[in-house]
Structures are given as structure tokens and as C-alpha cells.
Design a protein around this motif. Structure first.
Motif, mmCIF file in Angstrom:
data_model
loop_
_atom_site.group_PDB
_atom_site.id
_atom_site.type_symbol
_atom_site.label_atom_id
_atom_site.label_comp_id
_atom_site.label_asym_id
_atom_site.label_seq_id
_atom_site.Cartn_x
_atom_site.Cartn_y
_atom_site.Cartn_z
ATOM 1 N N TYR A 86 -0.971 -5.872 -10.829
ATOM 2 C CA TYR A 86 -1.250 -5.379 -9.480
ATOM 3 C C TYR A 86 0.005 -5.430 -8.607
ATOM 4 O O TYR A 86 0.351 -4.457 -7.950
ATOM 5 C CB TYR A 86 -2.381 -6.196 -8.849
ATOM 6 C CG TYR A 86 -2.626 -5.869 -7.404
ATOM 7 C CD1 TYR A 86 -3.362 -4.743 -7.044
ATOM 8 C CD2 TYR A 86 -2.118 -6.679 -6.394
ATOM 9 C CE1 TYR A 86 -3.577 -4.430 -5.718
ATOM 10 C CE2 TYR A 86 -2.324 -6.373 -5.060
ATOM 11 C CZ TYR A 86 -3.062 -5.249 -4.730
ATOM 12 O OH TYR A 86 -3.267 -4.942 -3.408
ATOM 13 N N ARG A 130 2.520 -2.809 -9.781
ATOM 14 C CA ARG A 130 2.124 -1.457 -9.384
ATOM 15 C C ARG A 130 2.377 -1.227 -7.898
ATOM 16 O O ARG A 130 2.887 -0.182 -7.504
ATOM 17 C CB ARG A 130 0.651 -1.222 -9.705
ATOM 18 C CG ARG A 130 0.222 0.192 -9.400
ATOM 19 C CD ARG A 130 -1.158 0.550 -9.894
ATOM 20 N NE ARG A 130 -1.930 -0.542 -10.397
ATOM 21 C CZ ARG A 130 -3.142 -0.869 -9.956
ATOM 22 N NH1 ARG A 130 -3.707 -0.180 -9.013
ATOM 23 N NH2 ARG A 130 -3.796 -1.881 -10.486
ATOM 24 N N LYS A 131 2.044 -2.212 -7.066
ATOM 25 C CA LYS A 131 2.265 -2.075 -5.621
ATOM 26 C C LYS A 131 3.761 -1.969 -5.307
ATOM 27 O O LYS A 131 4.172 -1.224 -4.425
ATOM 28 C CB LYS A 131 1.639 -3.243 -4.858
ATOM 29 C CG LYS A 131 0.139 -3.175 -4.799
ATOM 30 C CD LYS A 131 -0.287 -1.921 -4.067
ATOM 31 C CE LYS A 131 -1.776 -1.795 -3.977
ATOM 32 N NZ LYS A 131 -2.202 -0.518 -3.415
#
Length: 174
Positions: free
Chosen positions: A24, A27-28
């Protein structure tokens, strides 16, 4: 014994959650970098990003005020940067190209290209295409067809709004 079980349970839980959290965060971070890149590309053309979308190896964005659309795609051969002045465009359409593939005695349609195609008002100018998917470059198609449909609608709505406002009529918002 109870404290030891709690500690072991917490460690196992942390070991299970950590990979998802790291994915996560990664990806951010990539999305933030892509947004900075496309904002920089827009600023080079005196524009600001109003709406955008990331999908795999490409980013598409629009400046509704200046009436420009931007596209950046990472390929094997480098990065492709494209932009289109929508005031010069008649309409936009999504284009999907397929080819027939034989497996035994059955034939299947296989998508080999998905693009946004900008048709200019000036018939002597060539179309501009944002290549969202090519079977040469991309492993498999994901949601490029939906993205192409969605963005062709966004772009055509933008073209229509600007055409009406140029004539002094602003349609009511939904």
C-alpha cells in the motif's frame, strides 16, 4: 503462558499485515510521484490538473479551465509524453483493435490495442492517439477498456461544455 501466546499471536498478525501495508505504501508513493510528474508536465504548458487517473504504466489528466488533456506512459523504450488542446478537437472516441487467434478448431478475438483517439476539427490534421494498451508492450489487458470509455466521455463532455460556453451558453450542471 497466556502472555506468551498473546505475543506470538501479535507477531504472527504483524507478519501477515506487514506485506499488505508495504505494498500500500509503495503504491501510494508511486502514485504521488506520477502525480508530480504529470503536474510538472502540465505546468510546462501553463496548465493545472483538475482530474487524473493512474493505471499501471500510464497517467491521464485534464485541465478543464485551459482545455488540455495530458498523457504519460512508461514503455520499454522510455517515457511517452503527449498532450492535446481540446479546443482543436471535434470529438474523442475509444478505439479497440482485435485480431483473430485460432486454438484448435475454435477462433477467438484477442484485443491487441486500446486507445483514445482525438479527431481534430481541421480535416487536414491527423488524429492524435493515446495508446493505453498494446499487446506488444503490456503483459495483459486490465481495465484499459473501461478507462478509455470513461475518459472519452469526460473529454467529449469537456469539449461540449467549452463549445457551449464559447457561444455564451453554459449548460446546467447535473
Amino acid at each position: 503462558m497466556d502472555t506468551g501466546s498473546t505475543i506470538i499471536g501479535a507477531i504472527i498478525l504483524l507478519a501477515c499485515i506487514a506485506p499488505f501495508f508495504l505494498i500500500y505504501v509503495s503504491r501510494k508513493r508511486k502514485e504521488s510521484l506520477k502525480l508530480q510528474i504529470i503536474k510538472g508536465f502540465a505546468q510546462q504548458n501553463n496548465c493545472e490538473i483538475d482530474d487524473f487517473e493512474f493505471d499501471g504504466d500510464y497517467t491521464i489528466a485534464i485541465d478543464k479551465n485551459q482545455n488540455y488533456i495530458f498523457f504519460i506512459k512508461e514503455t520499454k523504450n522510455g517515457v511517452i509524453n503527449q498532450f492535446v488542446d481540446l479546443s482543436e478537437i471535434h470529438f474523442c472516441r475509444s478505439v479497440v483493435s482485435t485480431r483473430k487467434v485460432q486454438n484448435g478448431n475454435k477462433y477467438y478475438d484477442v484485443i491487441n490495442r486500446a486507445e483514445l483517439c482525438f479527431v481534430p476539427k481541421d480535416k487536414f490534421r491527423s488524429e492524435v492517439r493515446f495508446n493505453l494498451f498494446t499487446d506488444d508492450e503490456d503483459m495483459q489487458i486490465d481495465n484499459e477498456l473501461q478507462v478509455a470509455e470513461k475518459w472519452s466521455q469526460i473529454i467529449n463532455n469537456q469539449i461540449e461544455v467549452k463549445a457551449h460556453s464559447a457561444r455564451g451558453f453554459i449548460p446546467p450542471s447535473c
